[in-house]
Write a protein that holds these residues in place. Structure first.
Motif, PDB file in Angstrom:
ATOM      1  N   ASN A 122      10.028   7.426  -2.342  1.00  0.00           N
ATOM      2  CA  ASN A 122       8.682   7.115  -1.876  1.00  0.00           C
ATOM      3  C   ASN A 122       8.692   5.757  -1.189  1.00  0.00           C
ATOM      4  OD1 ASN A 122       8.098   9.421  -3.326  1.00  0.00           O
ATOM      5  ND2 ASN A 122       6.623   8.461  -4.673  1.00  0.00           N
ATOM      6  N   TYR A 123       7.673   5.496  -0.375  1.00  0.00           N
ATOM      7  CA  TYR A 123       7.622   4.260   0.402  1.00  0.00           C
ATOM      8  C   TYR A 123       6.309   3.525   0.199  1.00  0.00           C
ATOM      9  CZ  TYR A 123      11.791   5.787   2.823  1.00  0.00           C
ATOM     10  OH  TYR A 123      13.072   6.168   3.106  1.00  0.00           O
ATOM     11  N   TYR A 124       6.378   2.218   0.430  1.00  0.00           N
ATOM     12  CA  TYR A 124       5.207   1.358   0.538  1.00  0.00           C
ATOM     13  C   TYR A 124       5.212   0.744   1.928  1.00  0.00           C
ATOM     14  CZ  TYR A 124       4.934   0.965  -4.629  1.00  0.00           C
ATOM     15  OH  TYR A 124       4.824   1.202  -5.975  1.00  0.00           O
ATOM     16  N   LYS A 141       5.136  -0.909   8.360  1.00  0.00           N
ATOM     17  CA  LYS A 141       5.059   0.451   7.806  1.00  0.00           C
ATOM     18  C   LYS A 141       6.371   0.845   7.133  1.00  0.00           C
ATOM     19  CE  LYS A 141       3.982   5.227   9.187  1.00  0.00           C
ATOM     20  NZ  LYS A 141       3.838   5.624   7.844  1.00  0.00           N
ATOM     21  N   ASP A 142       6.240   1.341   5.911  1.00  0.00           N
ATOM     22  CA  ASP A 142       7.376   1.860   5.147  1.00  0.00           C
ATOM     23  C   ASP A 142       8.496   0.832   4.969  1.00  0.00           C
ATOM     24  OD1 ASP A 142       5.952   4.236   5.083  1.00  0.00           O
ATOM     25  OD2 ASP A 142       7.117   5.170   6.684  1.00  0.00           O
ATOM     26  N   TRP A 193      10.895   0.784  -0.327  1.00  0.00           N
ATOM     27  CA  TRP A 193      11.060   2.128  -0.872  1.00  0.00           C
ATOM     28  C   TRP A 193      11.467   2.064  -2.333  1.00  0.00           C
ATOM     29  CZ3 TRP A 193      14.980  -0.026   2.045  1.00  0.00           C
ATOM     30  CH2 TRP A 193      16.262  -0.016   1.498  1.00  0.00           C
ATOM     31  N   THR A 197       0.857  -1.182   0.000  1.00  0.00           N
ATOM     32  CA  THR A 197       0.000   0.000   0.000  1.00  0.00           C
ATOM     33  C   THR A 197       0.896   1.235   0.000  1.00  0.00           C
ATOM     34  OG1 THR A 197      -0.169  -0.018   2.419  1.00  0.00           O
ATOM     35  CG2 THR A 197      -1.952  -1.058   1.194  1.00  0.00           C
ATOM     36  N   ASP A 198       0.469   2.267  -0.711  1.00  0.00           N
ATOM     37  CA  ASP A 198       1.231   3.506  -0.764  1.00  0.00           C
ATOM     38  C   ASP A 198       1.326   4.130   0.616  1.00  0.00           C
ATOM     39  OD1 ASP A 198       1.745   3.521  -3.532  1.00  0.00           O
ATOM     40  OD2 ASP A 198      -0.220   4.372  -3.945  1.00  0.00           O
ATOM     41  N   SER A 199       2.457   4.734   0.890  1.00  0.00           N
ATOM     42  CA  SER A 199       2.679   5.453   2.140  1.00  0.00           C
ATOM     43  C   SER A 199       2.832   6.939   1.822  1.00  0.00           C
ATOM     44  CB  SER A 199       3.959   4.940   2.813  1.00  0.00           C
ATOM     45  OG  SER A 199       4.325   5.761   3.883  1.00  0.00           O
ATOM     46  N   ASN A 200       2.540   7.783   2.791  1.00  0.00           N
ATOM     47  CA  ASN A 200       2.748   9.222   2.627  1.00  0.00           C
ATOM     48  C   ASN A 200       4.167   9.644   2.964  1.00  0.00           C
ATOM     49  OD1 ASN A 200       0.102   9.796   1.798  1.00  0.00           O
ATOM     50  ND2 ASN A 200      -0.608   9.829   3.913  1.00  0.00           N
ATOM     51  N   THR A 201       5.014   8.695   3.349  1.00  0.00           N
ATOM     52  CA  THR A 201       6.386   8.998   3.734  1.00  0.00           C
ATOM     53  C   THR A 201       7.251   9.253   2.499  1.00  0.00           C
ATOM     54  OG1 THR A 201       6.175   7.584   5.681  1.00  0.00           O
ATOM     55  CG2 THR A 201       8.412   8.120   4.971  1.00  0.00           C
ATOM     56  N   HIS A 202       8.074  10.288   2.589  1.00  0.00           N
ATOM     57  CA  HIS A 202       9.033  10.625   1.541  1.00  0.00           C
ATOM     58  C   HIS A 202      10.339  11.031   2.210  1.00  0.00           C
ATOM     59  CE1 HIS A 202       5.830  10.683  -1.466  1.00  0.00           C
ATOM     60  NE2 HIS A 202       5.121  11.365  -0.583  1.00  0.00           N
TER      61      HIS A 202
END
Length: 93
Positions: free
Chosen positions: A52-54, A64-65, A68, A37-42
């Protein structure tokens, strides 16, 4: 064949990975996308660009994350455009 696993599930598998800074980067088409799932972390790397992270989810457990990638890397890292690397307990073998 290089394989990325977490919680007993194969997240990615390929014989065309690219090694950068001791990390195996997997081609995008080698991912079992149902676990990502896409993450909002950059984050940012001076020579690779914006990362970007998944997050990875297996049987209700979320890492989580844990993956990358660089969707639009700088010229020095163009060879890993969209390729995915792992950490946070994901096993690479």
């Amino acid at each position: 064949m290089t394989t990325a696993t977490w919680n007993g599930v194969i997240l990615a598998q390929s014989d065309a990975t690219v090694v950068v800074e001791n990390n195996q980067y997997f081609p995008p088409d080698s991912l079992n996308k149902q676990y990502f799932t896409d993450s909002n972390t950059h984050t940012s790397c001076g020579w690779k660009g914006t990362c970007n992270y998944y997050s990875v989810e297996v049987e209700g457990q979320v890492n989580k994350d844990a993956a990358w990638y660089y969707p639009e890397p700088k010229d020095a890292a163009k060879n890993i455009t969209g390729y995915v690397a792992f950490w946070k307990g994901v096993k690479i073998a």
